[in-house]
Design an enzyme around this catalytic site. Structure first.
Site, mmCIF file in Angstrom:
data_model
loop_
_atom_site.group_PDB
_atom_site.id
_atom_site.type_symbol
_atom_site.label_atom_id
_atom_site.label_comp_id
_atom_site.label_asym_id
_atom_site.label_seq_id
_atom_site.Cartn_x
_atom_site.Cartn_y
_atom_site.Cartn_z
ATOM 1 N N ARG A 1 -38.671 -33.295 11.329
ATOM 2 C CA ARG A 1 -39.783 -33.530 11.782
ATOM 3 C C ARG A 1 -41.166 -33.715 10.503
ATOM 4 N NH1 ARG A 1 -39.383 -27.765 13.929
ATOM 5 N NH2 ARG A 1 -37.571 -27.839 12.582
ATOM 6 N N SER B 1 -38.991 -24.291 18.506
ATOM 7 C CA SER B 1 -39.152 -22.902 19.395
ATOM 8 C C SER B 1 -39.813 -21.983 18.763
ATOM 9 C CB SER B 1 -37.818 -22.834 19.385
ATOM 10 O OG SER B 1 -36.678 -23.548 19.448
ATOM 11 N N HIS C 1 -35.234 -30.750 20.471
ATOM 12 C CA HIS C 1 -34.532 -31.506 20.618
ATOM 13 C C HIS C 1 -33.823 -31.986 21.507
ATOM 14 C CE1 HIS C 1 -35.179 -25.977 19.424
ATOM 15 N NE2 HIS C 1 -34.274 -26.933 17.852
ATOM 16 N N LYS D 1 -31.139 -13.076 12.267
ATOM 17 C CA LYS D 1 -32.200 -13.210 12.814
ATOM 18 C C LYS D 1 -32.009 -12.356 14.419
ATOM 19 C CE LYS D 1 -32.767 -17.690 11.646
ATOM 20 N NZ LYS D 1 -33.717 -19.554 11.617
HETATM 21 P P1 ADP Z 1 -32.364 -24.297 12.907
HETATM 22 O O1 ADP Z 1 -32.573 -22.324 12.727
HETATM 23 O O2 ADP Z 1 -31.096 -24.687 12.550
HETATM 24 O O3 ADP Z 1 -33.584 -24.391 11.541
HETATM 25 P P2 ADP Z 1 -33.438 -25.389 14.804
HETATM 26 O O4 ADP Z 1 -33.262 -24.657 16.458
HETATM 27 O O5 ADP Z 1 -35.024 -24.167 14.793
HETATM 28 O O6 ADP Z 1 -32.557 -24.320 14.109
HETATM 29 O O7 ADP Z 1 -33.087 -26.448 14.722
HETATM 30 C C1 ADP Z 1 -32.354 -27.165 15.005
HETATM 31 C C2 ADP Z 1 -32.495 -29.257 14.404
HETATM 32 O O8 ADP Z 1 -33.449 -29.722 15.141
HETATM 33 C C3 ADP Z 1 -32.821 -28.606 13.415
HETATM 34 O O9 ADP Z 1 -32.363 -29.438 11.866
HETATM 35 C C4 ADP Z 1 -34.385 -29.697 13.361
HETATM 36 O O10 ADP Z 1 -34.854 -29.847 11.906
HETATM 37 C C5 ADP Z 1 -34.304 -30.429 14.086
HETATM 38 N N1 ADP Z 1 -35.566 -29.609 15.303
HETATM 39 C C6 ADP Z 1 -36.497 -28.829 15.902
HETATM 40 N N2 ADP Z 1 -37.879 -29.072 16.744
HETATM 41 C C7 ADP Z 1 -36.272 -30.950 16.010
HETATM 42 C C8 ADP Z 1 -38.338 -31.875 17.006
HETATM 43 N N3 ADP Z 1 -39.121 -31.533 17.496
HETATM 44 N N4 ADP Z 1 -37.728 -32.523 16.242
HETATM 45 C C9 ADP Z 1 -36.818 -33.470 15.613
HETATM 46 N N5 ADP Z 1 -36.231 -32.329 14.903
HETATM 47 C C10 ADP Z 1 -36.674 -31.256 15.557
#
Ligand code: ADP
Length: 175
Positions: free
Chosen positions: A101, A139, A28, A52
């Site tokens: 990803r 995460s 992130h 969630k």
């Molecule tokens: P959500 O529940 O909205 O998917 P996340 O916190 O899991 O929330 O992810 C937020 C955004 O960050 C999403 O667009 C996800 O694809 C992106 N993201 C998460 N991890 C990575 C990573 N390692 N590299 C690039 N983008 C990421």
């Protein structure tokens, strides 16, 4: 946590990076750093999703994001529980940032972007490709490792590592 603007909001290119950030990872953070360079202001917005059950509360997630972005003057941390496009309008933002990803991410993200476009044509979704170093990182993976007291220092900023230790410090089950 608002950082002051020195003009009217409409002169600025404002983007919103929405997500759960439960918790923020180096993947992130990489997207935040890159997106912040492309826009005058980047609002990282934690979705307050009541369906969630998160590990970190919205306030904890915001505090961790604020800590890890404190050296980035054009990054603001916020949360929302409304429809994303409505929240965007309230913040005078036109661009949604999302990270990709994998093909699996892409399919889901395409559906979300198309839905948001249907709701408001003036809003663009901009996809940023993951840094290959973090293409496997999520995460959920971080929480899974931390739960079993595994090493997460290469996956999350130090403040998040400390936060995870705090969450999982109670004794593990005996079996
Ligand atoms: P959500 O529940 O909205 O998917 P996340 O916190 O899991 O929330 O992810 C937020 C955004 O960050 C999403 O667009 C996800 O694809 C992106 N993201 C998460 N991890 C990575 C990573 N390692 N590299 C690039 N983008 C990421």
């Amino acid at each position: 946590m608002n950082k002051p603007l020195s003009g009217t909001e409409n002169e600025y290119r404002i983007a919103v990076y929405p997500g759960s950030f439960d918790p923020v990872t180096l993947g992130h953070l990489d997207i935040i750093q890159r997106a912040a360079k492309q826009f005058d202001r980047l609002i990282v917005a934690v979705l307050n999703n009541t369906t969630k059950t998160p590990l970190f509360s919205v306030e904890e997630r915001k505090a961790l994001l604020a800590e890890v972005t404190k050296e980035m003057p054009n990054v603001e941390i916020d949360s929302f529980r409304d429809l994303l496009v409505r929240y965007m309008r309230s913040r005078h933002a036109r661009v949604i940032i999302r990270g990709i990803r994998s093909v699996t991410d892409f399919e889901y993200e395409l559906q979300m972007a198309s839905t948001n476009r249907q709701l408001d044509e003036s809003i663009e979704t901009v996809f940023m490709m993951t840094n290959p170093k973090y293409s496997y990182l999520s995460s959920s993976i971080v929480k899974e490792i931390a739960k079993f007291d595994g090493p997460v220092h290469d996956l999350v900023p130090p403040a998040v590592e400390a936060g995870l230790k705090g969450k999982y410090k109670s004794p593990q089950s005996a079996d």
